[in-house]
Design a protein around this motif. Structure first.
Motif, mmCIF file in Angstrom:
data_model
loop_
_atom_site.group_PDB
_atom_site.id
_atom_site.type_symbol
_atom_site.label_atom_id
_atom_site.label_comp_id
_atom_site.label_asym_id
_atom_site.label_seq_id
_atom_site.Cartn_x
_atom_site.Cartn_y
_atom_site.Cartn_z
ATOM 1 N N ALA A 28 -1.375 8.649 6.238
ATOM 2 C CA ALA A 28 -2.066 7.487 6.826
ATOM 3 C C ALA A 28 -3.256 8.017 7.608
ATOM 4 N N ALA A 29 -4.441 7.483 7.304
ATOM 5 C CA ALA A 29 -5.681 7.958 7.929
ATOM 6 C C ALA A 29 -6.283 6.800 8.726
ATOM 7 N N ILE A 30 -6.253 6.928 10.047
ATOM 8 C CA ILE A 30 -6.715 5.831 10.917
ATOM 9 C C ILE A 30 -7.978 6.301 11.629
ATOM 10 N N ALA A 89 0.836 -1.211 0.000
ATOM 11 C CA ALA A 89 0.000 0.000 0.000
ATOM 12 C C ALA A 89 0.870 1.260 0.000
ATOM 13 N N ILE A 90 1.932 1.233 0.801
ATOM 14 C CA ILE A 90 2.774 2.447 0.884
ATOM 15 C C ILE A 90 3.565 2.651 -0.412
ATOM 16 N N VAL A 91 4.115 1.557 -0.955
ATOM 17 C CA VAL A 91 4.859 1.675 -2.228
ATOM 18 C C VAL A 91 3.950 2.286 -3.295
ATOM 19 N N THR A 92 2.709 1.788 -3.343
ATOM 20 C CA THR A 92 1.779 2.303 -4.356
ATOM 21 C C THR A 92 1.402 3.751 -4.052
ATOM 22 N N ALA A 93 1.154 4.022 -2.781
ATOM 23 C CA ALA A 93 0.758 5.390 -2.415
ATOM 24 C C ALA A 93 1.867 6.398 -2.711
ATOM 25 N N MET A 94 3.139 5.956 -2.636
ATOM 26 C CA MET A 94 4.241 6.864 -2.997
ATOM 27 C C MET A 94 4.088 7.307 -4.461
ATOM 28 N N ARG A 95 3.741 6.340 -5.314
ATOM 29 C CA ARG A 95 3.518 6.696 -6.733
ATOM 30 C C ARG A 95 2.269 7.577 -6.842
ATOM 31 N N ARG A 141 8.193 6.418 5.094
ATOM 32 C CA ARG A 141 7.622 6.908 3.829
ATOM 33 C C ARG A 141 6.253 7.554 4.065
ATOM 34 N N VAL A 142 5.637 7.240 5.195
ATOM 35 C CA VAL A 142 4.389 7.932 5.573
ATOM 36 C C VAL A 142 4.797 9.245 6.214
ATOM 37 N N GLY A 188 7.473 8.486 15.286
ATOM 38 C CA GLY A 188 8.750 9.134 14.995
ATOM 39 C C GLY A 188 8.505 10.537 14.455
ATOM 40 N N LEU A 189 9.449 11.023 13.660
ATOM 41 C CA LEU A 189 9.396 12.423 13.246
ATOM 42 C C LEU A 189 8.508 12.600 12.020
ATOM 43 N N LYS A 190 7.224 12.744 12.262
ATOM 44 C CA LYS A 190 6.297 13.062 11.175
ATOM 45 C C LYS A 190 5.148 13.868 11.740
ATOM 46 N N LYS A 191 4.397 14.496 10.840
ATOM 47 C CA LYS A 191 3.271 15.322 11.305
ATOM 48 C C LYS A 191 2.150 14.409 11.803
ATOM 49 N N VAL A 192 1.508 14.785 12.898
ATOM 50 C CA VAL A 192 0.355 14.003 13.372
ATOM 51 C C VAL A 192 -0.798 14.943 13.742
#
Ligand code: NAP
Length: 471
Positions: A143-145, A41-47, A217-218, A238-242
């Motif tokens: 990522a939407a949870i 899912a993440i590999v595809t979402a990167m594209r 990658r997220v 980790g270091l990402k926007k939340v």
């Protein structure tokens, strides 16, 4: 239903049953995603993120507008899905589906106005001839949870602004209620969303959550759910926007000059909608001693008229809780409060997955029904002797999502608005009120960041400053 990973609807060797909370029947099954599915899912979402970033604001807006149209055309198909998997009454599900369209329309507007600002840098010393402006750019993969209690509406509050901002979005719906999210993905694809730009992973958060949120990658996580899971995600991310939209035990203060008819009619809606499974449900009520007994009598009378039953029956006012275990927990907290001295004015009994609409009086704020998030159909009333005491008690909570006061006195209302620590403050209505365009979100342990497409799209984008060094 299958889940949408890569650019396909895919199955898995292990399936999860989606259970109808009303009768325990199996509504459908969904695949149990694995870590390998998360990676795909993440590999595809990167594209997908690259494709989304290459679209114009107008193109993104058109996709979201078409998706809103499709939802509106399909309200009668979507509402029963919500009721079957979540248990809310069908009328509330129709409102949820209609509002889901509204959120996508609002997001479509935002896609067209991702504006920055001019920064007059020459106001700084030695910065003559410098001019700055900001640009908003997509985060990339979002990522939407989402939680179980609004399985369509809250997914739209995440997917809409994420796509509006030019991102790809990977949705992880609640395991109890994945079907509405999967239907939404189908609609987004039909509306023209690039097939790589939306992903939907079904499966337990405890299995795949850490893999998803810790992946570098997220770049952005938008989470709605309980405080404890939110804290865990913050530590794992980790270091990402939340953005964190978490729980609450929302307070309502009733002063002795309140319009008591309005109090009862408002609180019955703000306490018992979706059987109390709303993050801003009225839970704690602090009523002035001069009107306390009258309030308890009249509100108790109104609450006693709330019936429960088959959520598809249009005459039923309240459905079951999402899981029988939740009904057991809510009933046990009520029993514990009664053992410790609270009075049941009406309700209090459990019937399988249902809990009667309940009003408890003489509640000590230290009791669980008051100090923890109940997330069920009960309100806990306590007596107060002044507005200052009421505000102190209302603030005595780790949460700060929504709060309300009933009073005709502008000074009291403003004292409350200024002194109450909550993200949304209501004057002369209960704590549970939201329209989808407003900035919505909590403070303290109720979370951080805002939803509402105008505000959420800012959280779903990064801001860059460009400096012109003019001669
Ligand atoms: P929850 O148990 O916290 O679950 C929310 C989501 O998080 C679900 O999709 C869940 O997946 C997932 N999850 C669980 N563990 C995870 C992990 N380790 N990593 C990543 N994701 C994980 O909440 P809920 O019971 O569904 O919803 C009720 C809560 O949501 C209440 O506290 C309520 O107040 C809050 N809420 C807040 C708002 C708001 O706007 N502030 C709105 C609605 C609800 P699984 O389902 O697979 O466990």
């Amino acid at each position: 239903m299958k889940m949408y990973v890569g650019t396909d609807w895919v199955d898995a060797s292990e399936l999860i049953e989606v259970i109808n909370p009303f009768d325990g029947s199996v509504v459908d099954t969904v695949p149990k995603a694995t870590a390998a599915d998360v990676d795909r899912a993440i590999v595809t979402a990167m594209r997908g993120a690259e494709v989304m970033a290459s679209l114009t604001g107008y193109e993104r807006s058109e996709i979201l507008r078409r998706a809103g149209d499709l939802i509106l055309e399909r309200v009668d198909e979507l509402a029963p899905v919500i009721t079957r998997e979540q248990g809310k009454i069908i009328g509330e599900s129709r409102v949820e589906a209609t509002r889901a369209a509204e959120i996508l329309y609002l997001s479509a507007e935002e896609a067209k106005r991702l504006n920055g600002e001019v920064v007059p840098l020459d106001g700084g010393p030695g910065a003559g001839g410098k001019l700055g402006f900001t640009l908003r750019v997509p985060c990339g993969v979002v990522a939407a949870i989402s939680p179980f209690n609004f399985p369509l509406h809250l997914v739209c509050h995440k997917a809409g602004p994420a796509l509006a901002g030019g991102n790809a979005v990977t949705i992880k719906p609640a395991t109890d209620t994945p079907l509405s999210a999967l239907k939404l993905v189908d609609i987004l694809l039909e509306a023209g969303t690039p097939p790589e730009a939306v992903q939907c992973l079904t499966g337990a958060g405890s299995d795949i959550g850490d893999v998803l949120v810790s992946d570098p990658r997220v770049r952005k996580i938008t989470f709605t759910g309980s405080r404890d899971v939110g804290e865990h995600i913050c530590k794992t991310a980790g270091l990402k926007k939340v953005t964190m939209e978490l729980g609450s035990n929302s307070p309502v203060i009733i002063m002795d000059d309140a319009d008591m008819e309005k109090v009862s009619s408002a609180l019955v809606q703000t306490t018992f909608a979706n059987a109390g499974q709303v993050c801003i449900s009225t839970q704690r009520i602090f009523a002035d001693g001069n009107i306390y007994s009258d309030f308890v009598d009249s509100f108790g009378d109104t609450v006693s008229k709330i019936n429960y039953g088959d959520p598809f029956d249009e005459s039923v006012m309240m459905g079951p809780l999402v899981r029988e275990a939740d009904a057991e927990r809510v009933a046990s907290w009520i029993d514990e409060a009664v053992t410790d001295g609270a009075k049941v004015i009406t309700g209090g009994q459990r019937d399988g997955g249902f809990v009667e609409a309940t009003l408890l009086a003489d509640v000590d704020p230290a009791m669980k029904v008051s100090c923890d998030e109940l997330f069920g159909p009960a309100a806990a009333a306590s007596k107060v002797s002044s507005i200052d005491e009421a505000i102190d008690m209302a603030n005595d909570s780790p949460y700060g999502l929504a709060a309300a006061i009933f009073t005709q006195d502008i000074d009291r209302a403003m004292k409350f608005a200024q002194g109450m620590d909550a993200g949304n403050i209501h004057i002369n209505w209960g704590s549970q009120w939201r329209t989808d365009l407003m900035p919505y979100g909590g403070i303290k342990e109720s979370g951080m960041g805002k939803e509402g497409p105008h505000y959420a799209v800012r959280e779903m984008t990064e801001e860059k400053l460009v400096v012109l060094h003019l001669d």
